[in-house]
Structures are given as C-alpha cells and as structure tokens.
Design a protein around this motif. Structure first.
Motif, PDB file in Angstrom:
ATOM      1  N   LEU A   7       0.831  -1.213   0.000  1.00 19.70           N
ATOM      2  CA  LEU A   7       0.000   0.000   0.000  1.00 19.70           C
ATOM      3  C   LEU A   7       0.862   1.258   0.000  1.00 19.70           C
ATOM      4  O   LEU A   7       0.470   2.286  -0.565  1.00 19.70           O
ATOM      5  CB  LEU A   7      -0.940  -0.001   1.212  1.00 19.70           C
ATOM      6  N   GLN A   8       2.026   1.201   0.656  1.00 23.52           N
ATOM      7  CA  GLN A   8       2.927   2.350   0.623  1.00 23.52           C
ATOM      8  C   GLN A   8       3.301   2.721  -0.808  1.00 23.52           C
ATOM      9  O   GLN A   8       3.493   3.896  -1.123  1.00 23.52           O
ATOM     10  CB  GLN A   8       4.219   2.030   1.393  1.00 23.52           C
ATOM     11  N   GLN A   9       3.380   1.704  -1.658  1.00 26.57           N
ATOM     12  CA  GLN A   9       3.753   1.940  -3.052  1.00 26.57           C
ATOM     13  C   GLN A   9       2.554   2.382  -3.889  1.00 26.57           C
ATOM     14  O   GLN A   9       2.627   3.358  -4.634  1.00 26.57           O
ATOM     15  CB  GLN A   9       4.364   0.671  -3.638  1.00 26.57           C
ATOM     16  N   THR A  10       1.436   1.663  -3.748  1.00 28.80           N
ATOM     17  CA  THR A  10       0.272   1.964  -4.587  1.00 28.80           C
ATOM     18  C   THR A  10      -0.419   3.266  -4.191  1.00 28.80           C
ATOM     19  O   THR A  10      -1.081   3.895  -5.015  1.00 28.80           O
ATOM     20  CB  THR A  10      -0.745   0.811  -4.523  1.00 28.80           C
ATOM     21  N   LEU A  11      -0.277   3.680  -2.940  1.00 26.56           N
ATOM     22  CA  LEU A  11      -0.919   4.911  -2.458  1.00 26.56           C
ATOM     23  C   LEU A  11       0.099   6.014  -2.185  1.00 26.56           C
ATOM     24  O   LEU A  11      -0.183   6.947  -1.426  1.00 26.56           O
ATOM     25  CB  LEU A  11      -1.720   4.622  -1.176  1.00 26.56           C
ATOM     26  N   ARG A  12       1.263   5.911  -2.815  1.00 23.26           N
ATOM     27  CA  ARG A  12       2.341   6.852  -2.497  1.00 23.26           C
ATOM     28  C   ARG A  12       1.928   8.306  -2.694  1.00 23.26           C
ATOM     29  O   ARG A  12       2.153   9.156  -1.822  1.00 23.26           O
ATOM     30  CB  ARG A  12       3.563   6.542  -3.354  1.00 23.26           C
ATOM     31  N   ARG A  13       1.303   8.629  -3.810  1.00 21.43           N
ATOM     32  CA  ARG A  13       0.915  10.018  -4.070  1.00 21.43           C
ATOM     33  C   ARG A  13      -0.144  10.494  -3.091  1.00 21.43           C
ATOM     34  O   ARG A  13      -0.094  11.628  -2.612  1.00 21.43           O
ATOM     35  CB  ARG A  13       0.425  10.158  -5.516  1.00 21.43           C
ATOM     36  N   LYS A  14      -1.113   9.630  -2.785  1.00 19.61           N
ATOM     37  CA  LYS A  14      -2.159  10.011  -1.831  1.00 19.61           C
ATOM     38  C   LYS A  14      -1.568  10.220  -0.437  1.00 19.61           C
ATOM     39  O   LYS A  14      -2.000  11.105   0.308  1.00 19.61           O
ATOM     40  CB  LYS A  14      -3.254   8.938  -1.784  1.00 19.61           C
ATOM     41  N   LEU A  15      -0.581   9.387  -0.069  1.00 19.48           N
ATOM     42  CA  LEU A  15       0.075   9.559   1.230  1.00 19.48           C
ATOM     43  C   LEU A  15       0.839  10.880   1.283  1.00 19.48           C
ATOM     44  O   LEU A  15       0.809  11.592   2.298  1.00 19.48           O
ATOM     45  CB  LEU A  15       1.034   8.390   1.481  1.00 19.48           C
ATOM     46  N   GLN A  16       1.505  11.232   0.204  1.00 15.36           N
ATOM     47  CA  GLN A  16       2.261  12.479   0.162  1.00 15.36           C
ATOM     48  C   GLN A  16       1.344  13.688   0.269  1.00 15.36           C
ATOM     49  O   GLN A  16       1.716  14.710   0.873  1.00 15.36           O
ATOM     50  CB  GLN A  16       3.089  12.536  -1.124  1.00 15.36           C
ATOM     51  N   ARG A  17       0.147  13.581  -0.327  1.00 16.03           N
ATOM     52  CA  ARG A  17      -0.813  14.699  -0.262  1.00 16.03           C
ATOM     53  C   ARG A  17      -1.639  14.696   1.010  1.00 16.03           C
ATOM     54  O   ARG A  17      -2.461  15.591   1.229  1.00 16.03           O
ATOM     55  CB  ARG A  17      -1.744  14.646  -1.484  1.00 16.03           C
ATOM     56  N   GLY A  18      -1.464  13.677   1.846  1.00 16.05           N
ATOM     57  CA  GLY A  18      -2.214  13.613   3.092  1.00 16.05           C
ATOM     58  C   GLY A  18      -3.657  13.190   2.918  1.00 16.05           C
ATOM     59  O   GLY A  18      -4.492  13.424   3.799  1.00 16.05           O
TER      60      GLY A  18
END
Length: 441
Positions: A7-18
């Motif tokens: 999930l860290q990889q597949t949601l990387r952009r969403k994680l960066q944007r919070g």
C-alpha cells in the motif's frame, strides 16, 4: 505487514498529499519470519535477523503497538489494548474507513494435564531462543548430575506434532544437540533421546506422501523415535504419557500440534466458516461485508486454481491452504484491490497455483516437492534456504541472513546457552535483597 508494504507503493501520491493514512496495529513492533525460527533455535541465524522492524520497513505508516481486542465494523472502530491502557484507564479506540484483518493464527492446545505447566511452544522468536537455551541447559544438567534418573530425563526431548513446525524444529535442534555433545566429557550423541509424537499416520503431509515417507525413514535413521497414530495423554510431573501406554520422563516437551485462527476474529461479528476463519471472496473482501478485507491464515479464500487442499463444507470451491506461500501473495493482491476500490476501478481475483513445499531436516538435510519434482538431502536443503532467502522482506535482511549463513559455514557452531537473558534482573534482585537484609553493609 506485506499488505501495508504494498500500500505504501500503490498509495504513495495520496500519502504524500495527506489524503490517506495507513495505520498498522500489531502486538509487537516487528514481524517474525517464522520459517527461520528453526534455524534461529539451532544458532544458524541471529534472532534479530529473524524479525523485520515495522517502523523501518513501513516509514509511511502509523504504527500502533498493541493488541486489537474487538472490532465494531458497523461503527468502524477497533478497540486496541496498549501497554499504557491500564494506566490510562481505558483502551485505545482506532476509527477506520477500510479494515484489513490479518492477525494470523495462534497455537492450538488441547486439555492435556500438565501441558500448560511444562510445554514449550514454537511460534515466536522468543520461544525459539528460549527453547535453544533450554536444550543446552539440559546438556549442562545431564553432564553435572550424579542422579541417573535426572540425567535420563534431561537427555529426553519430546516433540508433539509432525507438521512443518515440529519436524523442522526437531531436525535442527537434534542436529545442534548431538553436535554440542562433543564438548562434554561425559556425554555422547547416542545418549540423547528424541521422540516425535504424531496423531495421524504420516509426517510432513505438506510435501506429499512419497517425501513424507522419506522424511520418516530419515528421522528414524537418525535414531529419532517417531510414534505415529499416537497422542500425548498427560505430561504431569515432567512425565510424557502416550496413548500407546508408554511413559517417558522428560524435562523437555515441545508442542507444535497445529494452530487455530486468532481469537479476535470472534470479536468482530464478521462471517466465519466452520474452522473459525473469515469467509472471503476471490477478491479478498470479507463475504457480504463492505470495506472489510482479509488474507493469510485467518482467511478462507477460494482456491480458483487447484484441487481441494482444505475442504470447507460451507464453501462452493476449495479454499487456499493457510500457509506463507498463499499469505504473501494474497497480501499483495489485497493491497492492489484495496487501492483499486478507492479509485473506483475493477478488482482482480486472487489466483495462485500450488507450487510445492520445502522443509529442512537439519544442517544439509531436507525434503522438497516443487512443481512436481521431488528432491531430498542436500539439494532440497539448499532449495529450502534459497527459497526463504528470496521471500524474507527487505534487502537489508536478506544480506544479513546470507552473511550469517556464510560465516556459520566457515566456523564452528555456537553452543552457548544464555538462559539468563529470560530473567535479566534476577541477579540484581538477589543482590538488592541481600543488601536490604544486611542494612547495606
């Protein structure tokens, strides 16, 4: 951990944007790579290299060290007991939008008299190291005592359960113990007695009938007493009483007779099958439940590629065997499907044809049944190591394990017992108690 890692990889952009947060609740701040436990017990791998630290591996996730005791999926809240829950007067409540339940399994015990007092499990790294220390301590006891009964009891080791855990633990520890005897002036390898108790009519069913029979012959060739179709009836007073009527005084009893789904599943209200595992769809969603997912030992996932390996009377198709081979691959598919669900995309079914099994029987000894090919002895042992080295997470962990294997092949085994590590304050408490009684003089 594998799901969160993906999930860290597949949601990387969403994680960066919070836009999303990944919360991992685990009772320990690490994941144990259980296939390496037998080698850790034998001293071939350092205990710290058998575990994977969650905070280093999952830097984009919020880690909560605690145990989930219940889940209210209607309210989307998990109740978690942490080390500070007692001090704070209430457990931690963790709200969520999507739930991934993957607590795995726990040891399945039976109401055998004396088992709780004298049995040793083999599912955690702490148990593996404690068992190693215990076995070496028994050699010290046998070497120093003048009591014949104590000596014989110390040199008798009983393992209950002939599956992966039991056979691999027995094979590695028997190898280590007989090797250690060369450093005791009054002990010989043939003085040690190892007993394997199995309730069914075969050992290592995972590797097939032919390789199971080879394993049985190999164990007996090494003077290991294997009792098939036999149960442990009692172990009171450190005496193993078997269903065949025999009695075996033993100071070591290792229990590896199966596992069961984690108890937290019963506190979720989610649909389970007759074995207590969560009923799942091929997409790894919990059946008839939105926003709930599962994988691994606790999930009954339809096996779309192979014949029945674990028949489930409530399922229309066979379910995947609860092993690491499926769990790791299911975790990756789960993460990808969860990401797809968040994006409104189509989900994919989990499919993985059974590729086979490998097992270690001690140093340079093993069995394997992979893609229809059967291997035994050194080639199987080498394949066992290569496979698990490829599966242990992170390059850092792979490199350290490989380095330890290389060094252990060049130098002699370590046979030091560090049993005092289990009670590190014992000597200080004795000293403090003595000073208190003498007034500090």
């Amino acid at each position: 951990m594998y799901t969160a890692l993906r999930l860290q990889q597949t949601l990387r952009r969403k994680l960066q944007r919070g836009e999303v947060e990944i919360v991992v609740v685990a009772p320990d701040p690490y994941m144990t790579y259980q296939p390496f436990l037998p080698e850790a017990a034998a001293g071939s791998i350092s205990p710290r290299h058998v575990v994977v630290p969650l905070r280093r591996t999952l830097p984009a996730c919020r880690i909560i060290v605690g145990e989930a005791t219940s889940v209210d999926h209607t309210a989307r809240v998990a109740t978690v007991e942490t080390v500070t829950s007692a001090e704070e007067g209430a457990p931690l409540t963790v709200p969520y939008d999507e739930l991934v339940l993957a607590p795995g399994s726990v040891v399945r015990t039976l109401p055998v008299p004396g088992l709780a007092e004298h049995g040793i499990g083999f599912k955690t790294v702490e148990e593996a190291i404690a068992l190693r220390n215990h076995v070496l301590e028994q050699l010290d006891i046998a070497s120093s005592t003048r009591n014949v009964e104590v000596r014989d009891s110390a040199l008798t080791f009983v393992f209950v359960g002939g599956g992966y855990a039991g056979v691999e633990a027995l094979g590695e520890l028997e190898d280590m113990a007989r090797y250690a005897c060369r450093y005791y002036h009054n002990l010989r390898p043939e003085d040690l007695r190892f007993l394997l108790v199995e309730a069914s009519d075969r050992v290592l069913p995972e590797v097939g009938a032919e390789m199971g029979r080879y394993t049985l012959r190999e164990l007996r060739r090494r003077n290991i007493d294997v009792r098939l179709e036999t149960r442990l009836d009692s172990c009171r007073g450190r005496v193993a009483v078997l269903s065949d009527g025999s009695r075996h005084p033993a100071r070591t009893l290792v229990w590896t007779a199966g596992v069961k789904p984690h108890p937290v599943l019963a506190a979720t209200g989610l649909p389970r099958n007759g074995r207590g595992r969560l009923r799942c769809t091929p997409q790894l969603r919990v059946v008839d439940t939105e926003h709930a997912w599962s994988a691994g030992d606790c999930a009954a996932v339809p096996d779309l590629t192979a014949e029945a390996r674990e028949p489930d009377p409530e399922a229309t198709t066979p379910t995947c065997a609860p092993n690491a081979q499926h769990a790791v691959r299911q975790a990756r598919r789960l993460a990808e499907n969860l990401t797809a669900a968040l994006d409104g995309a189509e989900l994919s079914d989990y499919r993985h044809p059974y590729s086979g099994s490998v097992a270690s029987l001690g140093l340079h000894k093993g069995v394997a049944h992979v893609y229809g090919r059967k291997l035994k002895g050194y080639p199987a042992w080498l394949l066992h190591r290569a496979y698990h080295l490829s599966r242990v997470p992170t390059f850092n962990r792979k490199a350290k394990v490989l380095a330890e294997w290389t060094l252990s092949g060049l130098f002699k085994r370590e046979i030091v017992s560090l049993g005092s590590l289990e009670h590190p304050r014992a000597e200080f408490e004795v000293a403090a108690g003595t000073d208190r009684r003498t007034g500090g003089s």
